[in-house]
Write a protein that holds these residues in place. Structure first.
Motif, mmCIF file in Angstrom:
data_model
loop_
_atom_site.group_PDB
_atom_site.id
_atom_site.type_symbol
_atom_site.label_atom_id
_atom_site.label_comp_id
_atom_site.label_asym_id
_atom_site.label_seq_id
_atom_site.Cartn_x
_atom_site.Cartn_y
_atom_site.Cartn_z
ATOM 1 N N GLU A 24 0.834 -1.206 0.000
ATOM 2 C CA GLU A 24 0.000 0.000 0.000
ATOM 3 C C GLU A 24 0.871 1.259 0.000
ATOM 4 O OE1 GLU A 24 -3.168 2.259 2.923
ATOM 5 O OE2 GLU A 24 -3.012 0.080 3.059
ATOM 6 N N GLN A 25 1.920 1.261 0.815
ATOM 7 C CA GLN A 25 2.828 2.409 0.858
ATOM 8 C C GLN A 25 3.531 2.594 -0.477
ATOM 9 O OE1 GLN A 25 4.970 0.875 4.239
ATOM 10 N NE2 GLN A 25 4.136 2.465 5.598
ATOM 11 N N LEU A 26 3.966 1.485 -1.085
ATOM 12 C CA LEU A 26 4.608 1.592 -2.398
ATOM 13 C C LEU A 26 3.635 2.104 -3.457
ATOM 14 C CD1 LEU A 26 6.792 -1.612 -2.395
ATOM 15 C CD2 LEU A 26 7.614 0.740 -2.550
ATOM 16 N N ALA A 27 2.378 1.672 -3.402
ATOM 17 C CA ALA A 27 1.375 2.145 -4.357
ATOM 18 C C ALA A 27 1.136 3.642 -4.209
ATOM 19 C CB ALA A 27 0.078 1.369 -4.185
ATOM 20 N N ILE A 28 1.155 4.139 -2.976
ATOM 21 C CA ILE A 28 0.994 5.578 -2.754
ATOM 22 C C ILE A 28 2.140 6.340 -3.399
ATOM 23 C CG2 ILE A 28 1.050 7.378 -0.966
ATOM 24 C CD1 ILE A 28 -0.523 5.366 0.822
ATOM 25 N N LEU A 29 3.360 5.852 -3.224
ATOM 26 C CA LEU A 29 4.516 6.500 -3.863
ATOM 27 C C LEU A 29 4.406 6.433 -5.379
ATOM 28 C CD1 LEU A 29 7.466 5.295 -1.608
ATOM 29 C CD2 LEU A 29 6.379 7.548 -1.647
ATOM 30 N N ARG A 30 4.057 5.255 -5.896
ATOM 31 C CA ARG A 30 3.884 5.086 -7.345
ATOM 32 C C ARG A 30 2.852 6.073 -7.876
ATOM 33 N NH1 ARG A 30 0.462 0.218 -8.312
ATOM 34 N NH2 ARG A 30 -0.997 1.791 -7.585
ATOM 35 N N ASP A 31 1.708 6.141 -7.216
ATOM 36 C CA ASP A 31 0.626 7.014 -7.659
ATOM 37 C C ASP A 31 0.986 8.486 -7.534
ATOM 38 O OD1 ASP A 31 -0.728 4.663 -8.131
ATOM 39 O OD2 ASP A 31 -2.036 4.844 -6.357
ATOM 40 N N GLY A 33 3.854 9.613 -8.367
ATOM 41 C CA GLY A 33 4.852 9.921 -9.388
ATOM 42 C C GLY A 33 6.276 9.530 -9.051
ATOM 43 N N MET A 34 6.479 8.834 -7.933
ATOM 44 C CA MET A 34 7.831 8.413 -7.566
ATOM 45 C C MET A 34 8.264 7.224 -8.419
ATOM 46 S SD MET A 34 8.992 10.267 -5.029
ATOM 47 C CE MET A 34 10.207 9.280 -4.206
ATOM 48 N N THR A 35 9.533 7.164 -8.708
ATOM 49 C CA THR A 35 10.101 6.001 -9.375
ATOM 50 C C THR A 35 10.369 4.938 -8.323
ATOM 51 O OG1 THR A 35 11.136 7.349 -11.086
ATOM 52 C CG2 THR A 35 12.067 5.157 -10.720
ATOM 53 N N ILE A 36 9.902 3.735 -8.577
ATOM 54 C CA ILE A 36 10.119 2.625 -7.656
ATOM 55 C C ILE A 36 11.249 1.765 -8.219
ATOM 56 C CG2 ILE A 36 9.105 0.605 -6.526
ATOM 57 C CD1 ILE A 36 7.756 3.269 -5.729
ATOM 58 N N GLY A 37 12.250 1.525 -7.395
ATOM 59 C CA GLY A 37 13.361 0.683 -7.798
ATOM 60 C C GLY A 37 13.471 -0.523 -6.879
ATOM 61 N N SER A 38 14.336 -1.421 -7.248
ATOM 62 C CA SER A 38 14.541 -2.663 -6.520
ATOM 63 C C SER A 38 15.722 -2.541 -5.564
ATOM 64 C CB SER A 38 14.803 -3.782 -7.532
ATOM 65 O OG SER A 38 15.193 -4.962 -6.880
ATOM 66 N N HIS A 39 15.728 -3.438 -4.574
ATOM 67 C CA HIS A 39 16.851 -3.532 -3.636
ATOM 68 C C HIS A 39 17.135 -5.000 -3.335
ATOM 69 C CE1 HIS A 39 19.646 -1.880 -0.774
ATOM 70 N NE2 HIS A 39 19.089 -2.526 0.237
ATOM 71 N N ALA A 40 16.829 -5.860 -4.293
ATOM 72 C CA ALA A 40 16.965 -7.306 -4.148
ATOM 73 C C ALA A 40 15.911 -7.827 -3.178
ATOM 74 C CB ALA A 40 18.375 -7.710 -3.751
ATOM 75 N N VAL A 41 15.953 -9.105 -2.854
ATOM 76 C CA VAL A 41 14.896 -9.727 -2.064
ATOM 77 C C VAL A 41 15.254 -9.767 -0.579
ATOM 78 C CG1 VAL A 41 13.589 -11.846 -1.674
ATOM 79 C CG2 VAL A 41 14.099 -11.125 -3.995
ATOM 80 N N ALA A 42 16.378 -10.348 -0.257
ATOM 81 C CA ALA A 42 16.732 -10.595 1.141
ATOM 82 C C ALA A 42 17.850 -9.696 1.627
ATOM 83 C CB ALA A 42 17.121 -12.054 1.320
ATOM 84 N N ASP A 43 18.131 -8.619 0.896
ATOM 85 C CA ASP A 43 19.186 -7.686 1.272
ATOM 86 C C ASP A 43 20.546 -8.378 1.365
ATOM 87 O OD1 ASP A 43 19.841 -5.309 3.911
ATOM 88 O OD2 ASP A 43 19.885 -5.021 1.751
ATOM 89 N N ALA A 44 20.731 -9.405 0.544
ATOM 90 C CA ALA A 44 22.000 -10.142 0.546
ATOM 91 C C ALA A 44 23.091 -9.330 -0.134
ATOM 92 C CB ALA A 44 21.825 -11.468 -0.196
ATOM 93 N N ARG A 45 24.289 -9.427 0.385
ATOM 94 C CA ARG A 45 25.436 -8.821 -0.299
ATOM 95 C C ARG A 45 25.670 -9.633 -1.565
ATOM 96 N NH1 ARG A 45 29.676 -7.896 4.629
ATOM 97 N NH2 ARG A 45 28.387 -6.392 5.730
ATOM 98 N N LEU A 46 25.382 -9.036 -2.691
ATOM 99 C CA LEU A 46 25.409 -9.771 -3.952
ATOM 100 C C LEU A 46 26.810 -10.226 -4.339
ATOM 101 C CD1 LEU A 46 22.799 -7.620 -5.906
ATOM 102 C CD2 LEU A 46 22.441 -9.741 -4.607
ATOM 103 N N THR A 47 27.820 -9.612 -3.761
ATOM 104 C CA THR A 47 29.196 -10.032 -4.030
ATOM 105 C C THR A 47 29.617 -11.215 -3.171
ATOM 106 O OG1 THR A 47 29.999 -8.401 -2.432
ATOM 107 C CG2 THR A 47 29.932 -7.720 -4.757
ATOM 108 N N ALA A 48 28.811 -11.554 -2.156
ATOM 109 C CA ALA A 48 29.193 -12.608 -1.221
ATOM 110 C C ALA A 48 28.412 -13.902 -1.406
ATOM 111 C CB ALA A 48 29.020 -12.113 0.212
ATOM 112 N N VAL A 49 27.436 -13.902 -2.291
ATOM 113 C CA VAL A 49 26.640 -15.107 -2.534
ATOM 114 C C VAL A 49 27.005 -15.666 -3.899
ATOM 115 C CG1 VAL A 49 24.749 -14.344 -1.040
ATOM 116 C CG2 VAL A 49 24.688 -13.787 -3.477
ATOM 117 N N ASN A 50 26.602 -16.912 -4.164
ATOM 118 C CA ASN A 50 26.946 -17.493 -5.459
ATOM 119 C C ASN A 50 26.164 -16.793 -6.575
ATOM 120 O OD1 ASN A 50 24.452 -18.941 -6.144
ATOM 121 N ND2 ASN A 50 25.003 -20.350 -4.510
#
Length: 144
Positions: A24-31, A33-50
Protein backbone atom coordinates in the motif's frame (compact mmCIF):
# COMPACT_ATOMS: atom_id res chain seq x y z
CA UNK A 1 10.88 -13.10 7.30
CA UNK A 2 9.24 -12.68 3.91
CA UNK A 3 8.57 -15.86 1.92
CA UNK A 4 10.73 -14.67 -1.00
CA UNK A 5 13.64 -13.96 1.30
CA UNK A 6 13.25 -17.35 2.97
CA UNK A 7 13.08 -19.10 -0.42
CA UNK A 8 16.37 -17.49 -1.38
CA UNK A 9 18.06 -18.62 1.81
CA UNK A 10 18.15 -15.47 3.90
CA UNK A 11 19.94 -16.37 7.12
CA UNK A 12 17.95 -14.26 9.57
CA UNK A 13 15.16 -11.73 9.51
CA UNK A 14 15.95 -8.06 9.71
CA UNK A 15 14.85 -6.24 12.83
CA UNK A 16 11.74 -4.06 12.80
CA UNK A 17 13.83 -0.95 12.18
CA UNK A 18 14.52 -2.38 8.72
CA UNK A 19 11.01 -3.45 7.78
CA UNK A 20 10.39 -2.76 4.11
CA UNK A 21 7.49 -0.67 2.90
CA UNK A 22 4.26 -2.52 2.41
CA UNK A 23 2.46 -2.73 -0.93
CA UNK A 24 0.00 0.00 0.00
CA UNK A 25 2.83 2.41 0.86
CA UNK A 26 4.61 1.59 -2.40
CA UNK A 27 1.38 2.15 -4.36
CA UNK A 28 0.99 5.58 -2.75
CA UNK A 29 4.52 6.50 -3.86
CA UNK A 30 3.88 5.09 -7.35
CA UNK A 31 0.63 7.01 -7.66
CA UNK A 32 2.39 10.16 -6.50
CA UNK A 33 4.85 9.92 -9.39
CA UNK A 34 7.83 8.41 -7.57
CA UNK A 35 10.10 6.00 -9.38
CA UNK A 36 10.12 2.62 -7.66
CA UNK A 37 13.36 0.68 -7.80
CA UNK A 38 14.54 -2.66 -6.52
CA UNK A 39 16.85 -3.53 -3.64
CA UNK A 40 16.97 -7.31 -4.15
CA UNK A 41 14.90 -9.73 -2.06
CA UNK A 42 16.73 -10.59 1.14
CA UNK A 43 19.19 -7.69 1.27
CA UNK A 44 22.00 -10.14 0.55
CA UNK A 45 25.44 -8.82 -0.30
CA UNK A 46 25.41 -9.77 -3.95
CA UNK A 47 29.20 -10.03 -4.03
CA UNK A 48 29.19 -12.61 -1.22
CA UNK A 49 26.64 -15.11 -2.53
CA UNK A 50 26.95 -17.49 -5.46
CA UNK A 51 26.06 -16.27 -8.94
CA UNK A 52 22.75 -18.13 -9.09
CA UNK A 53 21.55 -16.63 -5.82
CA UNK A 54 22.71 -13.13 -6.80
CA UNK A 55 20.79 -13.37 -10.08
CA UNK A 56 17.67 -14.69 -8.31
CA UNK A 57 17.86 -11.84 -5.77
CA UNK A 58 17.86 -9.33 -8.62
CA UNK A 59 15.38 -11.03 -10.96
CA UNK A 60 12.84 -12.10 -8.32
CA UNK A 61 12.73 -8.64 -6.77
CA UNK A 62 12.17 -6.99 -10.15
CA UNK A 63 9.49 -9.48 -11.19
CA UNK A 64 7.65 -9.22 -7.86
CA UNK A 65 7.64 -5.41 -7.81
CA UNK A 66 6.44 -5.26 -11.40
CA UNK A 67 3.68 -7.80 -10.79
CA UNK A 68 2.41 -6.27 -7.55
CA UNK A 69 2.63 -2.63 -8.68
CA UNK A 70 1.82 -3.00 -12.38
CA UNK A 71 4.81 -0.92 -13.46
CA UNK A 72 8.19 -1.49 -15.05
CA UNK A 73 11.09 -1.58 -12.58
CA UNK A 74 14.41 -0.89 -14.22
CA UNK A 75 16.57 0.56 -11.41
CA UNK A 76 18.23 -1.27 -8.53
CA UNK A 77 20.21 -0.12 -5.50
CA UNK A 78 22.74 -2.77 -4.56
CA UNK A 79 22.23 -4.01 -0.98
CA UNK A 80 24.88 -2.33 1.18
CA UNK A 81 26.27 -0.93 -2.07
CA UNK A 82 28.13 -4.21 -2.70
CA UNK A 83 28.91 -4.60 -6.36
CA UNK A 84 31.60 -5.69 -8.76
CA UNK A 85 31.68 -6.19 -12.54
CA UNK A 86 30.04 -9.63 -12.26
CA UNK A 87 27.15 -8.27 -10.18
CA UNK A 88 26.77 -5.40 -12.64
CA UNK A 89 26.51 -7.92 -15.49
CA UNK A 90 23.86 -9.86 -13.54
CA UNK A 91 21.85 -6.68 -12.95
CA UNK A 92 21.89 -5.95 -16.66
CA UNK A 93 20.98 -9.56 -17.47
CA UNK A 94 18.06 -9.37 -15.02
CA UNK A 95 16.68 -6.47 -17.06
CA UNK A 96 17.72 -3.40 -15.11
CA UNK A 97 18.67 -0.21 -16.94
CA UNK A 98 20.98 1.11 -14.20
CA UNK A 99 22.17 0.38 -10.67
CA UNK A 100 23.15 2.52 -7.70
CA UNK A 101 26.04 1.98 -5.31
CA UNK A 102 26.65 3.63 -1.95
CA UNK A 103 29.87 5.19 -3.25
CA UNK A 104 29.81 8.97 -2.89
CA UNK A 105 30.56 11.37 -5.69
CA UNK A 106 29.27 12.83 -8.91
CA UNK A 107 28.39 10.82 -11.98
CA UNK A 108 30.65 11.65 -14.90
CA UNK A 109 30.41 10.97 -18.62
CA UNK A 110 31.68 7.48 -19.36
CA UNK A 111 30.83 6.09 -15.91
CA UNK A 112 29.11 2.72 -15.90
CA UNK A 113 25.35 2.98 -15.56
CA UNK A 114 25.61 -0.09 -13.31
CA UNK A 115 27.86 1.66 -10.76
CA UNK A 116 26.17 5.02 -10.23
CA UNK A 117 27.56 6.98 -7.29
CA UNK A 118 25.38 9.14 -5.02
CA UNK A 119 25.44 12.68 -3.77
CA UNK A 120 24.73 12.85 -0.04
CA UNK A 121 22.16 15.65 0.08
CA UNK A 122 21.01 15.46 3.72
CA UNK A 123 24.54 15.10 5.06
CA UNK A 124 24.93 18.84 5.50
CA UNK A 125 27.27 19.43 2.58
CA UNK A 126 24.70 21.58 0.78
CA UNK A 127 23.39 23.94 3.43
CA UNK A 128 22.83 27.58 2.67
CA UNK A 129 23.24 30.60 4.92
CA UNK A 130 20.12 29.68 6.93
CA UNK A 131 21.34 26.13 7.63
CA UNK A 132 18.79 24.40 5.42
CA UNK A 133 19.31 22.50 2.19
CA UNK A 134 20.12 24.97 -0.59
CA UNK A 135 19.46 24.05 -4.23
CA UNK A 136 21.92 26.79 -5.28
CA UNK A 137 24.73 25.37 -3.13
CA UNK A 138 23.91 21.86 -4.35
CA UNK A 139 24.04 23.02 -8.00
CA UNK A 140 27.37 24.76 -7.40
CA UNK A 141 28.79 21.56 -5.89
CA UNK A 142 27.52 19.54 -8.87
CA UNK A 143 29.32 21.86 -11.29
CA UNK A 144 32.61 21.16 -9.50
Amino acid sequence: MKAGARALGADQPAGPQYDPMNWEQLAILRDGGMTIGSHAVADARLTAVNVDRAFEELAFSKKTLEGKLGIGVDLVAYPEGCHNPDVADLAEEAGYRAAFTTDRGPVRPGDSRFAIRRMDVPGGDYRGALGAFSPAVFARQLRR
